[in-house]
Structure formats: C-alpha cells, structure tokens
Design a protein around this motif. Structure first.
Motif, PDB file in Angstrom:
ATOM      1  N   ARG A  63      46.801  49.495  12.507  1.00 21.16           N
ATOM      2  CA  ARG A  63      45.489  49.921  12.173  1.00 21.16           C
ATOM      3  C   ARG A  63      44.872  49.071  11.129  1.00 21.16           C
ATOM      4  O   ARG A  63      43.807  49.121  10.719  1.00 21.16           O
ATOM      5  N   VAL A  64      45.978  48.520  10.340  1.00 23.01           N
ATOM      6  CA  VAL A  64      45.393  47.947   9.191  1.00 23.01           C
ATOM      7  C   VAL A  64      45.782  46.194   9.215  1.00 23.01           C
ATOM      8  O   VAL A  64      47.171  45.947   9.305  1.00 23.01           O
ATOM      9  N   PRO A  65      45.035  45.390   9.729  1.00 25.81           N
ATOM     10  CA  PRO A  65      45.233  44.064  10.013  1.00 25.81           C
ATOM     11  C   PRO A  65      45.719  43.064   9.111  1.00 25.81           C
ATOM     12  O   PRO A  65      45.147  42.084   8.763  1.00 25.81           O
ATOM     13  N   ILE A  66      46.752  43.533   8.322  1.00 23.62           N
ATOM     14  CA  ILE A  66      47.389  42.468   7.126  1.00 23.62           C
ATOM     15  C   ILE A  66      48.730  42.501   7.413  1.00 23.62           C
ATOM     16  O   ILE A  66      49.572  43.483   7.376  1.00 23.62           O
ATOM     17  N   VAL A  67      49.272  41.315   7.650  1.00 24.21           N
ATOM     18  CA  VAL A  67      50.603  41.176   7.881  1.00 24.21           C
ATOM     19  C   VAL A  67      51.465  40.949   6.613  1.00 24.21           C
ATOM     20  O   VAL A  67      51.027  40.071   5.894  1.00 24.21           O
ATOM     21  N   ILE A  68      52.609  41.672   6.548  1.00 25.27           N
ATOM     22  CA  ILE A  68      53.227  41.863   5.243  1.00 25.27           C
ATOM     23  C   ILE A  68      54.670  41.268   5.297  1.00 25.27           C
ATOM     24  O   ILE A  68      55.373  41.191   4.259  1.00 25.27           O
TER      25      ILE A  68
END
Length: 446
Positions: A280-285
């Motif tokens: 639900r957090v659209p940050i690719v790590i």
C-alpha cells in the motif's frame, strides 16, 4: 540447518490479473499492466531468499499469495507446489469468483487451510465498490470454504462512508456465516481510490471509530467462540492500557514490540520482482531478480530508518508508545506523499510506559549488527528464548491457571489485562505475549 525462530511473511503478488476493478483498489494506476510471475522467475527469486536463510540460519516461514487474483497466474499450481516442497506455510488472498472446484482441489492437495476474502460494507455498499452481485458471491464462497474446514478471513476496507457500518456488517456475517475471522484496514488514496475519490475518514472520526471498535471487539469476542474480531495491535495495546490507566511494562528492552510491520517482518513482492516495504506504499525498494534479499532487507535505507523510528518517524520519535504502534505509514504517505511525515492515525492517549528503551546500532552498521537488532524484536526474542520466560513463577502459575479451564482461557484471550486483575496476577506485556505464543496446546489462537 535452521536454528533460530524468525517471524517473517512475504505478501507475494504473483499476478496483476483480476476479473474485478474495484473502485477503491490501490493497484490500478495509470501504469497498470498485466504481469505474471513465471515459475522460473519465482524459483530464481526464491534462491536469494534461500541464501539468506542459509547465511543467517533462519527460516522464512510464510508466503501469502495474492494478486490480482493469484489463481489466475498460469503457473499458480507450480508455484504452490514449489513452496510446499520447501516446507512453507501458504495462505491465499482471492476473489470469490475464483473459488471453484479447481482451486479447492489445489488447496486440498497442497494443504492450504486459510483464504482471505473481502467484504467492504452492507450488500449495496459492497457491490458499489466491487461490482454487482459481489456480496452474494463472497458469502457463497465463504460458506463453501467453511463447509470444507478452510479458515475464512474477512478483510474490511474502511472509508469515510462505510466505516460506521462495520458493526452491522459483522452482525450480518454472524447470521450468514457463523464462523470467520474479521479484520479491517483504512483505505489508502492510491490507484482507483484516488481517482474515484474514495476518501479516508478524518482524524477525529477515525479515533472515535477506533474506540468504538475496540469496545465492540472486546464484547464480541467474549461471547463468540467460532468467530473472532481482530483489533489492530497499533491501536489495541495502546487503548487497552490507556483505558485502565496502567503502564505498559516489559521485562526487558526490545527493538520492536508490535504495530506496523514495515522494516521488521513483512515485505511485498510484485509480479516483476519489484519489492515494496508494503504494497500500500508505492515505493519500490529493490527487485529480487536483480538484488539479493539480504541487500534489500538489511541494507535498504528506508527499512533501516523505519527500524530506527525513535530518530526518523516525525511524530513517533517523541512518543513512548512508538515500539507498540507507529500508526500506518501507508495512510500517512497517501495523504502527504511523505513516508516519514507526522502520523495521521495518532491517538490522543496518556503516555504511560516504562523499560522499553533499546538503543539501535548506527544506521551505517554492518549487516550482522542490523540482523542482531532485528532479532531483538519481541516476537523473535520470545520465539528463541522460551526458557527466559519459563523461569518466571508468575508465567508458570498463569499457564497452570489456564490449563483445563475453558472459561479462564476465554477470559484471557479476550482481555488479558482484566484477567490479570481478576486472578491477582502481575505479568509484563511480553510475558503475556509469550503465554499467547506458546499456549497452542492449551489455548486456541489466531
């Protein structure tokens, strides 16, 4: 050979295919495209997880397969078979339209005993979000699963419009199903939800609802044996102690106790291998086809900062409840576009807590130091050090009081703080959690 208990679960989106395009779904954005994880790609990604297990002598135990709708992946059964052969626990998140004889056969063959469905309001409200007839299809699918002895989990996505209907929904599920496990999350303003303006509740109404839900869950769980209403640890522990005016006491310091799992024991993987700290957090790590799991989990800057919440989380760093809570970064990010912004879900409670300080190593520390810090979280410490707790006479006395006493067990499950008062016991929070974790033969836990 695995030596240490390690609490961790992958939420693996093995496909983006779905027959539904729900109005509040976070997945459907302008860049949405159909993707599947092939069995070969899955095996390649799994190898780096296996390397991590071998290096740190732990086992990553759980894989939650989702999508989209996971059974629409052409290699679905091969992926399930592969994980079963590796001794992994498998859970599914599915849509009711896919609960057919083919899927049920696979679940039976590979011993998958739990499946999550969604109910997001009363029938008309739910159908508005998920499509005409969806409520009926979901109930029928849940009845089928119940009849086969498969545990049914119901997830409710709370919005500004449906939030207060949750109590009526639970009552309706009681009438229609009789057996289920219920939990909820607040909607995030991403994907379809943002485009369709499916809004989050404001802070005042959210806290009022959380307190209503907290009280409702206590009463409900005390009177129901076959169904359970789950309260979010982020809020439940804080409200439990706040309402009784009691300090949260721990027997020792921990790096993490409960609440949001980001950085600690959960991670989302997309069909193409992209890794997110939370779906639900659209940050690719990172990407498991290009980066090792060790590199992502132990070295990623976002995750290291989340594990050092006392320094980097805007609101939480000044709150003594931070090891238990930290709100929901997904909700915060979808509102502010800043992952370390002030927590939108902060509760107005008294700050009463003692003996929780655990000094984190420097953010530039080695991988082994970082992993040691993670293993000092309360779930991992409890899992690896039962004798630490079994030396405590109060713990042993509690276990004996619960043994062969169904009424006492139910009271403990429902409200262990009130149980302590009734039986004149004095347990720390981690001691009570130890009893919950290790009493599988005495108590029934979900």
């Amino acid at each position: 050979m695995y030596k240490a208990f390690f609490e961790f679960a992958f939420q693996w989106h093995i496909t983006s295919r779905c027959k539904n395009k729900c109005r509040h779904c976070y997945m459907y954005t302008d860049c949405y495209k159909v993707e599947d994880t092939s069995i070969q790609s899955f095996i390649n990604m799994y190898k780096t997880i296996e390397n991590f297990e071998d290096t740190y002598e732990v086992k990553v135990p759980s894989f939650i397969l989702t999508g989209g709708a996971p059974s629409l992946n052409p290699d679905f059964e091969q992926i399930v078979s592969f994980l079963q052969n590796k001794g992994k626990s498998i859970r599914l998140m599915e849509i009711p339209e896919n609960i057919d004889t083919s899927l049920l056969k696979i679940m039976s063959e590979y011993d998958i005993s739990e499946l999550q469905l969604s109910i997001d309001g009363l029938p008309d409200e739910h159908d508005y979000l998920r499509g005409k007839g969806s409520f009926h299809r979901t109930i029928e699918a849940a009845k089928t699963l119940n009849s086969l002895g498969i545990d049914v989990r119901i997830m409710f996505t709370a919005t500004s419009k449906n939030m207060l209907h949750i109590f009526d929904v639970i009552g309706l599920l009681d009438d229609l199903l009789g057996k289920f496990f219920f939990s909820f999350d607040f909607v995030v303003n991403e994907g379809n939800a943002k485009e369709q303006e499916i809004l989050q509740p404001n802070n005042v109404s959210r806290e009022k609802f959380l307190r209503q839900y907290h009280d409702f869950a206590k009463t409900y769980n005390a009177s129901h044996k076959n169904s359970k209403i789950s309260s979010k640890p982020s809020f439940t522990h804080v409200m439990d102690y706040d309402l009784l005016g009691r300090e949260i006491k721990l027997s020792r310091p921990y790096s993490f106790v409960s609440g949001c799992l980001i950085g600690w024991n959960s991670m989302a993987v997309l069909p193409n291998g992209d890794v997110m700290m939370c779906r639900r957090v659209p940050i690719v790590i990172g990407n498991l086809l290009h980066n090792s799991f060790e590199d992502i989990y132990l070295r990623n800057d976002y995750l290291r900062k989340f594990r050092r919440f006392a320094t980097y989380l805007h609101t939480c760093k000044s709150c003594s409840y931070a090891p238990f809570c930290r709100g929901c970064p997904a909700v915060t990010y979808s509102t502010n576009d800043k992952i370390f912004h002030a927590n939108d879900e902060c509760l107005s409670v008294k700050k009463m807590i003692e003996n929780v300080d655990c000094v984190a190593p420097p953010i530039s520390c080695s991988d082994s130091e970082e992993f040691e810090y993670i293993m000092n979280s309360m779930p991992n410490f409890i899992g690896n050090n039962p004798l630490y707790f079994l030396k405590n006479r109060s713990v042993i006395k509690t276990i004996m009081l619960l043994k062969d006493n169904p009424q006492s067990q139910m009271e403990f499950i429902n409200d262990y703080l009130l149980w302590q008062q009734k039986y004149n016991m004095c347990l720390t929070h981690d001691e009570m959690c130890f009893i919950k974790m290790y009493s599988g033969g005495i108590l029934s836990w979900k």
